[in-house]
Scaffold this active site. Structure first.
Site, mmCIF file in Angstrom:
data_model
loop_
_atom_site.group_PDB
_atom_site.id
_atom_site.type_symbol
_atom_site.label_atom_id
_atom_site.label_comp_id
_atom_site.label_asym_id
_atom_site.label_seq_id
_atom_site.Cartn_x
_atom_site.Cartn_y
_atom_site.Cartn_z
ATOM 1 N N ILE A 36 19.130 44.472 18.059
ATOM 2 C CA ILE A 36 19.031 45.880 17.716
ATOM 3 C C ILE A 36 19.549 46.214 16.257
ATOM 4 O O ILE A 36 18.891 47.192 15.724
ATOM 5 C CB ILE A 36 20.017 46.708 18.771
ATOM 6 C CG1 ILE A 36 19.174 48.192 18.916
ATOM 7 C CG2 ILE A 36 21.365 46.600 18.340
ATOM 8 C CD1 ILE A 36 20.183 48.860 20.145
ATOM 9 N N HIS A 106 25.795 34.332 23.557
ATOM 10 C CA HIS A 106 24.490 34.567 23.014
ATOM 11 C C HIS A 106 24.350 33.864 21.726
ATOM 12 O O HIS A 106 25.354 33.519 21.291
ATOM 13 C CB HIS A 106 24.196 35.980 22.644
ATOM 14 C CG HIS A 106 25.229 36.564 21.819
ATOM 15 N ND1 HIS A 106 26.379 36.925 22.387
ATOM 16 C CD2 HIS A 106 25.437 36.871 20.531
ATOM 17 C CE1 HIS A 106 27.383 37.698 21.409
ATOM 18 N NE2 HIS A 106 26.653 37.608 20.070
ATOM 19 N N HIS A 108 22.250 33.763 18.246
ATOM 20 C CA HIS A 108 21.452 34.227 17.144
ATOM 21 C C HIS A 108 20.321 33.519 16.460
ATOM 22 O O HIS A 108 20.673 32.424 16.265
ATOM 23 C CB HIS A 108 22.095 34.979 16.161
ATOM 24 C CG HIS A 108 23.230 35.953 16.520
ATOM 25 N ND1 HIS A 108 23.084 37.454 16.284
ATOM 26 C CD2 HIS A 108 24.438 35.578 16.954
ATOM 27 C CE1 HIS A 108 24.264 37.987 16.540
ATOM 28 N NE2 HIS A 108 24.963 36.847 17.058
HETATM 29 P P1 AMP Z 1 27.833 39.194 17.882
HETATM 30 O O1 AMP Z 1 28.898 39.555 16.820
HETATM 31 O O2 AMP Z 1 27.519 37.599 17.768
HETATM 32 O O3 AMP Z 1 28.851 39.375 19.207
HETATM 33 O O4 AMP Z 1 26.724 39.902 18.009
HETATM 34 C C1 AMP Z 1 26.270 41.008 18.874
HETATM 35 C C2 AMP Z 1 24.927 41.407 18.369
HETATM 36 O O5 AMP Z 1 24.281 42.042 19.583
HETATM 37 C C3 AMP Z 1 24.845 42.258 17.308
HETATM 38 O O6 AMP Z 1 24.111 41.582 16.235
HETATM 39 C C4 AMP Z 1 24.178 43.487 17.535
HETATM 40 O O7 AMP Z 1 23.299 44.135 16.770
HETATM 41 C C5 AMP Z 1 23.462 43.146 19.123
HETATM 42 N N1 AMP Z 1 23.460 44.082 19.814
HETATM 43 C C6 AMP Z 1 24.385 44.905 20.397
HETATM 44 N N2 AMP Z 1 23.938 45.885 21.196
HETATM 45 C C7 AMP Z 1 22.666 45.369 21.434
HETATM 46 C C8 AMP Z 1 21.619 45.949 22.358
HETATM 47 N N3 AMP Z 1 21.640 46.970 23.184
HETATM 48 N N4 AMP Z 1 20.328 45.030 22.087
HETATM 49 C C9 AMP Z 1 20.042 44.255 21.274
HETATM 50 N N5 AMP Z 1 21.001 43.608 20.438
HETATM 51 C C10 AMP Z 1 22.134 44.228 20.641
#
Ligand code: AMP
Length: 123
Positions: A36, A106, A108
């Site tokens: 997002i 997750h 990236h």
């Molecule tokens: P992390 O810091 O590795 O936990 O990254 C979490 C990621 O999730 C961040 O890059 C956010 O931008 C992404 N994120 C959070 N909420 C959503 C959502 N609803 N849809 C897509 N990505 C999201």
């Protein structure tokens, strides 16, 4: 150390359909969708559907079928996104020092621009 999975995290809500998402890929054990807040022209997240907090949790406790499905899903996304040409980076943040924001495992996928060195100096 044991892992505690909080099923109120945002990706759990996406998996339960409580928050809308537009999957790029939806397999038996994995889901991929765009981040997002993209940090690069291509920024996609691949997640397992199972309740794993982070990659080490997944790598320790997931079934072989889940691990194969996840790895193949990542491969399919890389192919579909065309990252092989100029390169890409895979990031898996885990825990506080890595500033993991969402406590559901997750990875990236980042591509589409030069991504610089692997790490910035600690501030
Ligand atoms: P992390 O810091 O590795 O936990 O990254 C979490 C990621 O999730 C961040 O890059 C956010 O931008 C992404 N994120 C959070 N909420 C959503 C959502 N609803 N849809 C897509 N990505 C999201």
């Amino acid at each position: 150390m044991g892992y505690h999975y909080d099923d109120q995290n945002i990706f759990a809500k996406i998996l339960r359909g409580e928050i809308p998402s537009e999957p790029l890929l939806d397999t038996e054990h994995s889901l991929a969708f765009r981040d997002i807040r993209p940090q690069a022209p291509t920024h996609v997240l691949v997640i397992p559907k199972g309740p794993y907090v982070c990659y080490d949790h997944f790598a320790q406790d997931a079934s072989d079928a889940e691990i194969v499905d996840f790895t193949r899903a990542l491969g399919s996304m890389c192919k579909e996104l065309g990252v092989a040409g100029n390169g890409w980076r895979m990031i898996a943040n885990a825990g506080a020092d890595a500033v993991q924001e969402v406590p559901h495992m997750h990875v990236h996928i980042l591509a589409g621009r030069s991504l610089g060195r692997m790490l910035e100096p600690a501030s």
